[in-house]
Design an enzyme around this catalytic site. Sequence first.
Site, PDB file in Angstrom:
ATOM      1  CE  LYS A  13      -2.007  -0.512   4.194  1.00 13.19           C
ATOM      2  NZ  LYS A  13      -1.056  -1.958   4.349  1.00 13.19           N
ATOM      3  NE  ARG A  88      -4.214  -0.570  10.490  1.00  9.40           N
ATOM      4  CZ  ARG A  88      -2.248  -0.514   9.718  1.00  9.40           C
ATOM      5  NH1 ARG A  88      -2.342   0.885   9.762  1.00  9.40           N
ATOM      6  NH2 ARG A  88      -1.494  -1.605   9.377  1.00  9.40           N
ATOM      7  NE  ARG A 127       7.775  -3.346   6.350  1.00 11.14           N
ATOM      8  CZ  ARG A 127       6.263  -2.459   5.691  1.00 11.14           C
ATOM      9  NH1 ARG A 127       5.874  -2.888   4.771  1.00 11.14           N
ATOM     10  NH2 ARG A 127       5.713  -3.782   7.221  1.00 11.14           N
ATOM     11  NE  ARG A 160       7.175  -0.496  10.495  1.00  8.28           N
ATOM     12  CZ  ARG A 160       5.945  -0.710   9.881  1.00  8.28           C
ATOM     13  NH1 ARG A 160       5.984   0.149   8.704  1.00  8.28           N
ATOM     14  NH2 ARG A 160       4.955  -1.329  10.187  1.00  8.28           N
ATOM     15  NE  ARG A 171       2.113  -5.096  10.969  1.00  7.38           N
ATOM     16  CZ  ARG A 171       3.528  -4.368  10.446  1.00  7.38           C
ATOM     17  NH1 ARG A 171       4.208  -5.214  10.775  1.00  7.38           N
ATOM     18  NH2 ARG A 171       2.952  -3.573   9.764  1.00  7.38           N
TER      19      ARG A 171
HETATM   20  P1  AMP Z   1       1.669   0.820   9.500  1.00  9.58           P
HETATM   21  O1  AMP Z   1       2.772   1.207   8.859  1.00  9.58           O
HETATM   22  O2  AMP Z   1       0.614   1.015   8.354  1.00  9.58           O
HETATM   23  O3  AMP Z   1       1.792  -1.362   9.612  1.00  9.58           O
HETATM   24  O4  AMP Z   1       0.791   0.620  10.491  1.00  9.58           O
HETATM   25  C1  AMP Z   1       1.957   0.028  11.984  1.00  9.58           C
HETATM   26  C2  AMP Z   1       1.719   0.341  12.916  1.00  9.58           C
HETATM   27  O5  AMP Z   1       0.651   1.692  13.606  1.00  9.58           O
HETATM   28  C3  AMP Z   1       0.338   0.003  13.356  1.00  9.58           C
HETATM   29  O6  AMP Z   1       0.231  -1.497  13.426  1.00  9.58           O
HETATM   30  C4  AMP Z   1      -0.346  -0.625  14.169  1.00  9.58           C
HETATM   31  O7  AMP Z   1      -0.219  -0.191  15.540  1.00  9.58           O
HETATM   32  C5  AMP Z   1      -0.377   1.343  14.445  1.00  9.58           C
HETATM   33  N1  AMP Z   1      -1.742   2.121  13.056  1.00  9.58           N
HETATM   34  C6  AMP Z   1      -1.193   2.684  11.857  1.00  9.58           C
HETATM   35  N2  AMP Z   1      -2.315   3.111  11.041  1.00  9.58           N
HETATM   36  C7  AMP Z   1      -3.520   2.783  12.352  1.00  9.58           C
HETATM   37  C8  AMP Z   1      -4.909   2.875  12.144  1.00  9.58           C
HETATM   38  N3  AMP Z   1      -5.068   4.070  11.297  1.00  9.58           N
HETATM   39  N4  AMP Z   1      -4.962   2.683  12.964  1.00  9.58           N
HETATM   40  C9  AMP Z   1      -4.619   1.809  14.795  1.00  9.58           C
HETATM   41  N5  AMP Z   1      -3.228   2.012  14.609  1.00  9.58           N
HETATM   42  C10 AMP Z   1      -2.872   2.415  13.178  1.00  9.58           C
END
Ligand code: AMP
Length: 218
Positions: A13, A88, A127, A160, A171
């Site tokens: 994404k 989300r 990654r 990460r 996740r």
């Molecule tokens: P991502 O980089 O989008 O995979 O986000 C990493 C982490 O940030 C996720 O596993 C959540 O803990 C938190 N996070 C990011 N976006 C959201 C969201 N829209 N709602 C809740 N938690 C989020």
Amino acid sequence: MRLVFLGAPGVGKGTQADLIASRFHHPKISTGDILREAVRNKTPLGLEAKACMDRGTLVSDDIVVGIVREKLAEPGCTNGFLLDGFPRTVAQAEALAEMLKTRGQPLDRVINISVSREEVVRRLTGRRSCPKCQAVFHVELAPPQRGGICDRCGGELIQRSDDHKDTAESRLSVYEEQTAPLIAYYREAHVLSELNGLDPVEAVHHRLVSLLAASGLT
Ligand code: AMP
């Protein structure tokens, strides 16, 4: 162009949103990037979000909705924006709909990118990310030219902590339970477009550009 990029962690994404953002000059809003920066800077927001992020669970709806509300109010977002990793949950989607209704600017499309679970695990665990400029690499699929160093800014690449296998699996489960219902939500709202994310980045990007053109967005 007001777009949401939907899909499990690791489907690409962020990468696809970056390419569309630079091609069409729209800001990309990634809640994950904003939260990671807050964690690095040890801001109150970062301190609150850190435990959830480390576990691979979601940060509270109130926090992320607040972040997006602030970002969307910035002048750069008046003519369009790309949301990556938000919404989300259905509650976040409803809050977003309310914000956009107030602005009289509904979403144009929600792009749901999908790849198999096995492929997603391979992509997440391989990654490597640059904490300085957010560029993303992959040990096999998109290796940096000099091992461990970011091609874009020379920063030191990291894995990460939430890309380690166990957290990546959590996740994905969180995605299935809390985020996947948004596919039906947006399908019913007639704004959903499906995109297979298995091909190489450039091929997926070209299909995405065609899809946006077919929707009258380019
Ligand atoms: P991502 O980089 O989008 O995979 O986000 C990493 C982490 O940030 C996720 O596993 C959540 O803990 C938190 N996070 C990011 N976006 C959201 C969201 N829209 N709602 C809740 N938690 C989020």
